[in-house]
Structure formats: C-alpha cells, structure tokens
Scaffold this motif. Structure first.
Motif, PDB file in Angstrom:
ATOM      1  N   TRP A  27     -28.600  34.496 -19.534  1.00  0.00           N
ATOM      2  CA  TRP A  27     -27.386  33.853 -19.653  1.00  0.00           C
ATOM      3  C   TRP A  27     -27.611  32.566 -18.609  1.00  0.00           C
ATOM      4  CZ3 TRP A  27     -26.001  32.888 -24.103  1.00  0.00           C
ATOM      5  CH2 TRP A  27     -25.310  33.888 -25.043  1.00  0.00           C
ATOM      6  N   GLY A  28     -27.207  31.202 -18.732  1.00  0.00           N
ATOM      7  CA  GLY A  28     -27.244  30.281 -17.562  1.00  0.00           C
ATOM      8  C   GLY A  28     -25.975  30.539 -16.900  1.00  0.00           C
ATOM      9  N   ASP A  29     -25.822  31.631 -16.331  1.00  0.00           N
ATOM     10  CA  ASP A  29     -24.578  31.832 -15.511  1.00  0.00           C
ATOM     11  C   ASP A  29     -24.916  32.439 -14.024  1.00  0.00           C
ATOM     12  OD1 ASP A  29     -23.612  32.057 -18.067  1.00  0.00           O
ATOM     13  OD2 ASP A  29     -23.216  34.053 -17.884  1.00  0.00           O
ATOM     14  N   LEU A  30     -24.012  31.640 -13.087  1.00  0.00           N
ATOM     15  CA  LEU A  30     -24.700  31.800 -11.788  1.00  0.00           C
ATOM     16  C   LEU A  30     -23.705  31.272 -10.869  1.00  0.00           C
ATOM     17  CD1 LEU A  30     -25.788  28.711 -10.496  1.00  0.00           C
ATOM     18  CD2 LEU A  30     -27.672  29.549 -11.937  1.00  0.00           C
ATOM     19  N   VAL A  31     -23.448  31.667  -9.508  1.00  0.00           N
ATOM     20  CA  VAL A  31     -22.793  31.225  -8.569  1.00  0.00           C
ATOM     21  C   VAL A  31     -23.591  30.813  -7.275  1.00  0.00           C
ATOM     22  CG1 VAL A  31     -20.893  31.900  -6.992  1.00  0.00           C
ATOM     23  CG2 VAL A  31     -21.081  32.961  -9.132  1.00  0.00           C
ATOM     24  N   VAL A  32     -23.163  29.592  -6.762  1.00  0.00           N
ATOM     25  CA  VAL A  32     -23.748  28.939  -5.471  1.00  0.00           C
ATOM     26  C   VAL A  32     -22.855  29.225  -4.376  1.00  0.00           C
ATOM     27  CG1 VAL A  32     -24.709  27.047  -4.336  1.00  0.00           C
ATOM     28  CG2 VAL A  32     -24.643  27.209  -6.928  1.00  0.00           C
ATOM     29  N   LEU A  33     -23.376  29.998  -3.362  1.00  0.00           N
ATOM     30  CA  LEU A  33     -22.360  30.254  -2.242  1.00  0.00           C
ATOM     31  C   LEU A  33     -22.882  29.738  -1.106  1.00  0.00           C
ATOM     32  CD1 LEU A  33     -23.194  33.518  -3.835  1.00  0.00           C
ATOM     33  CD2 LEU A  33     -20.825  33.934  -2.565  1.00  0.00           C
ATOM     34  N   GLN A  34     -21.817  29.529  -0.016  1.00  0.00           N
ATOM     35  CA  GLN A  34     -22.160  28.832   1.122  1.00  0.00           C
ATOM     36  C   GLN A  34     -22.476  30.136   2.098  1.00  0.00           C
ATOM     37  OE1 GLN A  34     -18.901  26.913   3.262  1.00  0.00           O
ATOM     38  NE2 GLN A  34     -19.895  25.889   4.503  1.00  0.00           N
ATOM     39  N   ALA A  35     -23.708  30.344   1.699  1.00  0.00           N
ATOM     40  CA  ALA A  35     -24.287  31.570   2.574  1.00  0.00           C
ATOM     41  C   ALA A  35     -25.866  31.290   2.254  1.00  0.00           C
ATOM     42  CB  ALA A  35     -23.833  32.820   2.340  1.00  0.00           C
ATOM     43  N   ARG A  36     -26.668  31.961   3.205  1.00  0.00           N
ATOM     44  CA  ARG A  36     -28.141  31.983   3.088  1.00  0.00           C
ATOM     45  C   ARG A  36     -28.651  33.128   2.508  1.00  0.00           C
ATOM     46  NH1 ARG A  36     -30.501  30.302   8.740  1.00  0.00           N
ATOM     47  NH2 ARG A  36     -28.979  29.033   9.604  1.00  0.00           N
ATOM     48  N   ASP A  37     -28.042  34.279   2.446  1.00  0.00           N
ATOM     49  CA  ASP A  37     -28.605  35.502   1.513  1.00  0.00           C
ATOM     50  C   ASP A  37     -27.243  36.356   1.510  1.00  0.00           C
ATOM     51  OD1 ASP A  37     -28.003  36.954   4.183  1.00  0.00           O
ATOM     52  OD2 ASP A  37     -29.728  36.142   5.012  1.00  0.00           O
ATOM     53  N   PRO A  38     -27.558  37.438   0.621  1.00  0.00           N
ATOM     54  CA  PRO A  38     -26.736  38.741   0.275  1.00  0.00           C
ATOM     55  C   PRO A  38     -25.842  39.070   1.585  1.00  0.00           C
ATOM     56  CG  PRO A  38     -28.580  38.692  -0.939  1.00  0.00           C
ATOM     57  CD  PRO A  38     -28.832  37.933  -0.185  1.00  0.00           C
ATOM     58  N   ILE A  39     -26.658  39.186   2.687  1.00  0.00           N
ATOM     59  CA  ILE A  39     -25.750  39.940   3.897  1.00  0.00           C
ATOM     60  C   ILE A  39     -24.858  38.705   4.403  1.00  0.00           C
ATOM     61  CG2 ILE A  39     -26.488  40.687   6.067  1.00  0.00           C
ATOM     62  CD1 ILE A  39     -28.989  41.748   4.999  1.00  0.00           C
ATOM     63  N   GLY A  84     -28.162  38.193 -15.281  1.00  0.00           N
ATOM     64  CA  GLY A  84     -29.286  38.224 -14.302  1.00  0.00           C
ATOM     65  C   GLY A  84     -29.896  36.769 -13.914  1.00  0.00           C
ATOM     66  N   LEU A  85     -30.604  36.757 -12.825  1.00  0.00           N
ATOM     67  CA  LEU A  85     -31.370  35.280 -12.649  1.00  0.00           C
ATOM     68  C   LEU A  85     -32.787  35.636 -13.209  1.00  0.00           C
ATOM     69  CD1 LEU A  85     -29.872  34.086  -9.324  1.00  0.00           C
ATOM     70  CD2 LEU A  85     -29.372  33.631 -11.748  1.00  0.00           C
ATOM     71  N   HIS A  86     -33.012  35.418 -14.450  1.00  0.00           N
ATOM     72  CA  HIS A  86     -34.475  35.460 -14.946  1.00  0.00           C
ATOM     73  C   HIS A  86     -34.409  34.641 -16.180  1.00  0.00           C
ATOM     74  CE1 HIS A  86     -33.346  38.282 -18.043  1.00  0.00           C
ATOM     75  NE2 HIS A  86     -32.518  39.061 -16.953  1.00  0.00           N
ATOM     76  N   VAL A  87     -35.812  34.151 -16.610  1.00  0.00           N
ATOM     77  CA  VAL A  87     -35.719  33.322 -17.822  1.00  0.00           C
ATOM     78  C   VAL A  87     -35.107  33.951 -19.116  1.00  0.00           C
ATOM     79  CG1 VAL A  87     -37.404  32.259 -19.321  1.00  0.00           C
ATOM     80  CG2 VAL A  87     -37.661  31.960 -16.738  1.00  0.00           C
ATOM     81  N   GLY A  88     -34.525  33.501 -19.604  1.00  0.00           N
ATOM     82  CA  GLY A  88     -34.037  34.041 -20.801  1.00  0.00           C
ATOM     83  C   GLY A  88     -32.596  34.713 -20.873  1.00  0.00           C
ATOM     84  N   HIS A 139     -28.611  27.077  -0.046  1.00  0.00           N
ATOM     85  CA  HIS A 139     -27.908  28.227  -0.183  1.00  0.00           C
ATOM     86  C   HIS A 139     -28.301  29.157  -1.401  1.00  0.00           C
ATOM     87  CE1 HIS A 139     -24.785  25.093   1.478  1.00  0.00           C
ATOM     88  NE2 HIS A 139     -25.014  26.306   2.431  1.00  0.00           N
ATOM     89  N   LEU A 140     -27.583  30.531  -1.115  1.00  0.00           N
ATOM     90  CA  LEU A 140     -27.729  31.683  -2.033  1.00  0.00           C
ATOM     91  C   LEU A 140     -27.248  31.408  -3.348  1.00  0.00           C
ATOM     92  CD1 LEU A 140     -28.249  34.650  -2.575  1.00  0.00           C
ATOM     93  CD2 LEU A 140     -26.085  35.317  -1.755  1.00  0.00           C
ATOM     94  N   VAL A 141     -28.029  31.341  -4.306  1.00  0.00           N
ATOM     95  CA  VAL A 141     -27.538  31.496  -5.755  1.00  0.00           C
ATOM     96  C   VAL A 141     -27.711  32.864  -6.288  1.00  0.00           C
ATOM     97  CG1 VAL A 141     -28.077  30.222  -8.035  1.00  0.00           C
ATOM     98  CG2 VAL A 141     -28.404  29.133  -5.696  1.00  0.00           C
ATOM     99  N   SER A 142     -26.844  33.272  -6.721  1.00  0.00           N
ATOM    100  CA  SER A 142     -26.434  34.696  -7.182  1.00  0.00           C
ATOM    101  C   SER A 142     -26.069  34.515  -8.699  1.00  0.00           C
ATOM    102  CB  SER A 142     -25.470  35.522  -6.429  1.00  0.00           C
ATOM    103  OG  SER A 142     -25.014  36.701  -7.115  1.00  0.00           O
ATOM    104  N   PRO A 143     -26.580  35.727  -9.663  1.00  0.00           N
ATOM    105  CA  PRO A 143     -25.937  35.998 -10.715  1.00  0.00           C
ATOM    106  C   PRO A 143     -24.395  36.177 -10.475  1.00  0.00           C
ATOM    107  CG  PRO A 143     -27.392  37.720 -10.083  1.00  0.00           C
ATOM    108  CD  PRO A 143     -27.156  36.863  -9.118  1.00  0.00           C
ATOM    109  N   PRO A 144     -23.458  35.962 -11.491  1.00  0.00           N
ATOM    110  CA  PRO A 144     -21.879  36.188 -11.158  1.00  0.00           C
ATOM    111  C   PRO A 144     -21.706  37.482 -10.758  1.00  0.00           C
ATOM    112  CG  PRO A 144     -22.289  35.278 -13.315  1.00  0.00           C
ATOM    113  CD  PRO A 144     -23.729  35.510 -12.751  1.00  0.00           C
TER     114      PRO A 144
END
Ligand code: FE2
Length: 428
Positions: free
Chosen positions: A370-382, A364-368, A48-53
């Motif tokens: 914050w460990g903040d993210l959202v797992v969505l029940q979707a494959r991609d942003p669209i 954002g989702l990059h090394v360094g 599933h899509l994992v996005s920054p918050p």
C-alpha cells in the motif's frame, strides 16, 4: 509509469538513502534512486527518514479520552481502573463513545499511526461499545485500519453473560477473540477460559489476542496454557499474548522451559511499556519490579514482539498521545535495549512487528505494498526514537492526509546559528 505521488530523496528504515518512492493507484510501484517520471504531487523528503506507518496492536478505543469519568483513579492500580471502567460503562452513550474515538483517530493520524487493534469490552449486555466502534471502524476505514477484539473485561467465565456476548460481538463483525484469564476467579477457570476461547477462534477461523498474566504474580502461568491450546488448535502465528508481565517475576528455570513452548506455538507477544511501568510493582516496597515482560529474551527466542500503547487518557492511564515513538522510547528504556541493533528492534516493535500481530496485508515499504508512509524529521529510526520528531507528511494510499511543520527553534543567541533543527545535530 504515471505516479500519483513521488516521495523524493528518502532514507529508509533499513538505512538505504537517496531513494524515490513512487505511488500509483494507491500502491507503491517503484523504490529507486532518481525516478525520472513526474507525478501529480511530489514531496521532497530531503534525506529524512521515511517509514511505513506506525501500528498500535494493543489499544482500548472504547475507553480512550474518558479520563476523569466518573472520577480519577486514585490508587493508580489496574484493579481500581477496572472498577472505574465498570462504573462508567452504564453511563456510556453511543454518541459519546463514537465522538471520543473519532477524536482519538484524528490524533493518531496526525502522529502517523494508521492501524490500530482495539479491544472492545463485551461485558455489557447492550454491546453499546461494540456497536459504537463498529461504526467508527466504518467511518475511519479510508484513513485508518481499525481491528476489533471481543474483550470480556470482567472475565469470560466470571461475568455471567460474557460468553454469550462475546459470540454476539463476533457475529456482528468483531474480528479477534479476546480474554483475560488472570482475572477469572481461579487459575483453573483462567485455563478453562483459554481452552474455550481458542476453540471458538479455531471454529470461526479467527485470530486470538489475550490479556495474559498482567500481574506481578510469578505463578500466573496462563501463557503456558495459551501456547498449548494454540498448538492443539493449529492456531500457530495467529495468537497474541498481550502484557505477559508475570514473566518479569517468574523463576528463570521455568522461563527456560516456557520460551521454547511459546516459540513452538509461534505466539506473538505484545508488551505495553507505558502502562505496565506505572501499573506493575504497586505492591512492592523496594526494590520495585518494573513488570515489563522479557522483551529481549523473547525476541532472541525468535518470537514476534510488538509494543502497544494500551491506553490514552482513560481510567488506567492519564497520559500518552497516540505517539508510538513514545511507546517504543519507554520500552527501550525499561527493557534496557540500548545497543544500536536493539534500538532498531524497538522501532520495528511499533511498525513491522505490530503489523505482523494484526496480520495487515500489503504493509511495508516495498513494491506492491500500500502507498502508506510517514516522513519524519529524523535521519534514521534511532534518531526518531531519540527526538520523537514531527511527522512532516503522513501518506495513505498515495494521498497526503496530515502534515506537521518541522520543529525548528529561532534563536537570539549572539554568534550562534539563528535556527536550530534538532535533526541537524545527530552524530554523523
Ligand atoms: Fe489492554
């Protein structure tokens, strides 16, 4: 590496798939395929899509969830909304404002919305809402970044004590300078308010976010003054123009001059599609103008454009539910941003672009980061925009703070599958 949390088999907004995300000490420490380490807690994102918050960079938390107080907005207009809010203000209590705001923040977290810039009305000599939202900011800090804007709702010059109250609010810790030039008595007063507000921001080293030209009047051109004052005070990249709906109705030749001025000032633009598609065009018969600012053209000119929610069940707007995908979905439709690239840009308007407007560190989702993210029940942003699906896991600083069950329907249709997961029916 001894991660506190690993999210496995994530698809990232940029299209990379099969990635594991390791979080340690509240920060992302690795994003790689098949991280061999084990963590105390693990989430299987299952592709599933994992996005920054999600980030809402334009909201009014002092008014949220006050729908119907003291009565409903019958005309549905901005002006009646402002009048209703004026009637409600003397009746506010700190306890009620704090309780409503905290309830809203709970809802926001459940939707993966972990950063909010809220305007707070300073046209109340008690500064009741300011004190209340500063208290809310303290209480929610572990799970939501709340940034406050000193907003003179009744006009910085038009309201007798607004200027003094705005400075008092900034002294108390409100971080951003607000304004509303189109609500001042004259165009000249509107321009003068911007000159003074930008000077205050420059002197105090603060950001600026102006409710600017939220009108269908094509001659409401305060954005031009905002751009000019931004450059004069060296505030490039620190000033946001919110709404800018008059740009919808402006003469095209004038806009061709305006866009480079805005780009020179590195103005950030915050469009609020939910509210403006219902507030604008109210004086039109047919054809009715949509009133949204020129989002694709502003993006093409190199400006950072974000979408804000603005309102949730208050005197101006009786719907919404803290879901920034609803906001982006509306923006996409009203601005006719239907290409694959444009739809991805709409997703960025409620994530990365909104974070730029707020000046969030470590987003954002990059090394360094914050460990903040959202797992969505979707494959991609669209697909996320199409389905506005459940936020399966919401993570803050490496800790799961909200979960929602996947949306799966159980069928009793003969010879058809028993279960329907909407994210399994995307084009491959
Ligand atoms: Fe607003």
């Amino acid at each position: 590496m001894q991660p506190d949390l690993i999210v496995r088999n994530a698809t990232l907004p940029d299209g990379r798939s099969g990635r594991d995300i390791a979080i340690e000490g509240g920060r992302i420490v690795a994003i790689e395929a098949a991280i061999p380490a084990r963590a105390a807690d693990e989430i299987d994102a299952a592709g599933h899509l994992v996005s920054p918050p999600f980030v809402d960079c334009h909201f009014h938390m002092d008014a949220t969830l006050s729908l119907g107080l003291p009565r409903m907005n019958l005309s549905g207009t901005l002006i009646e909304g402002i009048a209703l809010w004026g009637a409600l203000k003397p009746l506010l209590t700190p306890e009620a404002v704090i309780a409503r705001a905290l309830r809203y923040c709970d809802l926001a977290v459940s939707q993966g919305l972990l950063a909010v810039r809220s305007h707070v009305d300073v046209c109340d000599d008690r500064l009741l809402a300011v004190e209340a939202l500063l208290e809310v900011k303290r209480q929610v800090a572990p799970y939501l970044d709340l940034q406050l804007v000193a907003f003179p709702q009744d006009g910085y010059l038009r309201s007798p004590s607004a200027a003094e109250n705005l400075e008092r609010a900034l002294d108390r810790g409100v971080e951003v300078v607000g304004g509303i030039p189109h609500f001042e008595r004259t165009m000249e007063d509107g321009a003068e308010s911007l000159r003074r507000l930008c000077r205050i921001a420059a002197e105090r080293g603060l950001r600026v976010d102006i409710h600017c030209d939220e009108t269908d009047d094509p001659l409401s051109r305060h954005v031009e003054t905002l751009a000019s004052e931004t450059v004069r005070h060296g505030l490039q990249g620190r000033v946001a123009g919110s709404h800018l709906t008059s740009m919808h109705s402006m003469d095209n030749y004038y806009v061709s001059k305006l866009l480079p001025l805005m780009a020179e000032a590195q103005l950030q633009v915050v469009a609020n599609p939910l509210i403006n598609i219902v507030l604008q065009g109210r004086h039109d018969t047919y054809p009715k103008r949509r009133g949204l600012t020129r989002v694709p053209e502003l993006m093409a000119a190199g400006l950072t454009v974000a979408f804000g929610q603005d309102c949730c069940m208050d005197p101006w707007y009786s719907l919404s539910g803290a879901d920034m995908l609803d906001v982006a979905h509306m923006g996409l439709h009203v601005a006719q941003m239907t290409s694959r690239e444009a739809m991805r840009a709409c997703f960025e308007a409620v994530t990365t672009n909104a974070a730029v407007v707020m000046g969030l560190d470590g987003y954002g989702l990059h090394v360094g980061a914050w460990g903040d993210l959202v797992v969505l029940q979707a494959r991609d942003p669209i697909e996320a925009l199409r389905l506005r699906p459940p936020r399966l896991h919401v993570v803050r600083r490496g800790r799961v703070i909200a979960r929602t069950n996947p949306r799966i329907a159980t069928l009793s249709v003969p010879e058809r599958p028993k279960e329907v997961d909407p994210s399994h029916y995307a084009p491959g």
